[in-house]
Design an enzyme around this catalytic site. Structure first.
Site, PDB file in Angstrom:
ATOM      1  N   HIS A  51      -8.167  -5.176  -0.970  1.00 53.37           N
ATOM      2  CA  HIS A  51      -6.966  -4.452  -0.552  1.00 53.37           C
ATOM      3  C   HIS A  51      -6.321  -5.194   0.604  1.00 53.37           C
ATOM      4  O   HIS A  51      -6.920  -5.362   1.669  1.00 53.37           O
ATOM      5  CB  HIS A  51      -7.319  -3.025  -0.131  1.00 53.37           C
ATOM      6  CG  HIS A  51      -6.105  -2.160   0.103  1.00 53.37           C
ATOM      7  ND1 HIS A  51      -5.306  -1.713  -0.930  1.00 53.37           N
ATOM      8  CD2 HIS A  51      -5.542  -1.693   1.244  1.00 53.37           C
ATOM      9  CE1 HIS A  51      -4.311  -0.983  -0.443  1.00 53.37           C
ATOM     10  NE2 HIS A  51      -4.426  -0.954   0.872  1.00 53.37           N
ATOM     11  N   ASP A 106      -9.246  -4.008  -6.234  1.00 50.87           N
ATOM     12  CA  ASP A 106      -8.787  -3.302  -5.035  1.00 50.87           C
ATOM     13  C   ASP A 106      -9.558  -1.988  -4.896  1.00 50.87           C
ATOM     14  O   ASP A 106      -9.495  -1.126  -5.778  1.00 50.87           O
ATOM     15  CB  ASP A 106      -7.281  -3.016  -5.155  1.00 50.87           C
ATOM     16  CG  ASP A 106      -6.657  -2.547  -3.854  1.00 50.87           C
ATOM     17  OD1 ASP A 106      -7.302  -1.759  -3.129  1.00 50.87           O
ATOM     18  OD2 ASP A 106      -5.518  -2.943  -3.562  1.00 50.87           O
ATOM     19  N   SER A 128       0.827  -1.207   0.000  1.00 49.40           N
ATOM     20  CA  SER A 128       0.000   0.000   0.000  1.00 49.40           C
ATOM     21  C   SER A 128       0.868   1.267   0.000  1.00 49.40           C
ATOM     22  O   SER A 128       1.692   1.442  -0.898  1.00 49.40           O
ATOM     23  CB  SER A 128      -0.964  -0.044   1.192  1.00 49.40           C
ATOM     24  OG  SER A 128      -2.016   0.872   1.041  1.00 49.40           O
TER      25      SER A 128
END
Length: 427
Positions: free
Chosen positions: A374, A345, A217
């Site tokens: 995610h 995502d 991320s």
């Protein structure tokens, strides 16, 4: 039918010479030259090539596709998300965040003072100095926004790498993972100073080891920006980016829509918690800082408006997001890089992936799964409570790079001296 990819593993003339000796005139004087050539070609193929086929459930591209794909066996199998969870990206994302098992690992913390007086926390596996040789490969893990060494996806990767004989360290950014905050500055997607210092510190401590990094991320965004800015100067021998938002402007737009507002509120709450623990550092700071907005931020954007963009010299939040995106860094990456994304995502939108630059860069490979949410990827043999599907793929990639590094001719006492040799190996 899946596309077939052929990678030549050896161009040695030994296989060809042997084939020619078998079909030469002394053994088979009556066979035609065309038949001999066919036999030679067949023998050469059976001895010197390795076949790899990616499964159609995966999107795979990149300038390094033919170089790396034959050694990533997991992509030849279908991506099978766990039933009932993958029907919705939010269900999979939330399930992984709250219900995935967190391995119990004993860690040893090192607090590293940064050049500006700040602090970051490096969490090492306890006892690894006694168990591992100085030249053991070393991987730095970079968690996502507000994440740290306590997160389940980080722990699973840590355990898997350690089990393969790797030295592992988790880089907890300022304020994350209970890392101390000693100056009125947190971390951001734009700031690479801490990353550079951590890599330099780790490299100096283990000069005989090859260094690698894995980021998730926001940690992935920082990692890719670091690789792009350092380019040829990076001491890393390889890296993996997972769930990278790439384009922070697009991510911000999606973050404020529909169910994504739930994630926005959760992350802003975590940011407020970190800030309030260290609020006295920001007392009477003045300037463009909006401390009341930060202390009561209802969104990540409000937090960044009141604090982050001011701390790092941006005139607006949009300018901060635009200039902090890693999508423009891909074209400058000179380090072997595997990017793994999920098409659904909700936080790192698929349309933000710089596919064109990844396809043109001979050091990059992109793998996109159809599902995964995610930081989810609840699929594979260890689903639903075990390690993410991606862990096996990440380790295969890093192990391949380390194996190739070991084969590379030693041009210096520091493994970093051999980095260019590794990058130019012809597979």
């Amino acid at each position: 039918m899946p596309n077939k990819r052929i990678s030549v593993l050896s161009t040695s003339g030994m296989g060809v010479a042997k084939a020619r000796s078998l079909v030469g005139p002394t053994q088979f004087p009556l066979v035609s030259s065309s038949y001999k050539n066919a036999v030679i070609k067949s023998f050469h193929s059976s001895v010197n090539v390795r076949m790899s086929a990616e499964h159609p459930s995966l999107e795979i591209m990149g300038g390094a596709r033919d170089r790396f794909l034959p050694f990533l066996t997991q992509v030849s199998r279908p991506y099978k998300p766990f039933p009932l969870l993958a029907w919705n990206c939010h269900v999979e994302t939330i399930f992984a965040a709250f219900f995935r098992a967190t391995p119990d690992v004993k860690l040893r913390r090192e607090c590293l003072r940064t050049e500006d007086g700040g602090s970051v926390a490096l969490d090492w596996v306890s006892g690894d100095d006694r168990r591992l040789p100085p030249h053991a490969p070393l991987v730095i893990l970079l968690p996502g926004l507000t994440g740290g060494s306590e997160d389940s996806y980080v722990r699973h990767m840590l355990v898997r790498a350690a089990s393969k004989g790797w030295r592992v360290v988790v880089f907890n950014s300022r304020g994350c993972g209970d890392s101390p905050v000693t100056t009125p500055q947190f971390y951001s997607a734009s700031f690479l100073g801490d990353m550079r210092q951590v890599v330099s510190h780790v490299s100096a401590r283990y000069p005989k080891a090859n260094l690698y990094a894995v980021g998730w991320s926001l940690g992935a965004n920082i990692l890719v920006r670091y690789l792009g800015q350092e380019s040829h100067n990076s001491p890393l021998s390889g890296a993996v980016s997972l769930c990278n938002p790439f384009n922070l402007v697009l991510s911000d737009q999606d973050f404020r829509k529909g169910f994504n507002k739930i994630y926005d509120k959760a992350l802003s709450k975590a940011l407020r918690h970190i800030f309030r623990k260290h609020a006295l550092l920001f007392q009477d700071i003045g300037g463009q800082y909006n401390i009341p907005l930060v202390a009561n931020a209802k969104s990540v954007r409000e937090f960044d408006e009141g604090l982050t963009r001011v701390s790092f010299g941006f005139n607006s939040v949009d300018e901060y997001y635009f200039n902090s995106s890693s999508s423009d860094s891909i074209k400058h990456v000179q380090t072997p890089l595997l990017c793994i994304q999920a098409a659904n995502d909700p936080i790192a939108p698929s349309r933000g992936i710089p596919r064109g630059d990844i396809k043109e860069n001979p050091n990059c490979l992109l793998v996109v799964t159809s599902k995964g949410g995610h930081l989810g990827w609840v699929a594979g043999d260890e689903a639903p409570l075990g390690a993410p599907w991606t862990d096996h793929l990440v380790i295969d990639f890093l192990q391949y790079l380390e194996t190739e590094a070991a084969k590379a001719p030693q041009t210096g006492s520091n493994p970093g001296d051999n980095k260019q040799t590794l990058h130019h190996l012809q597979v």
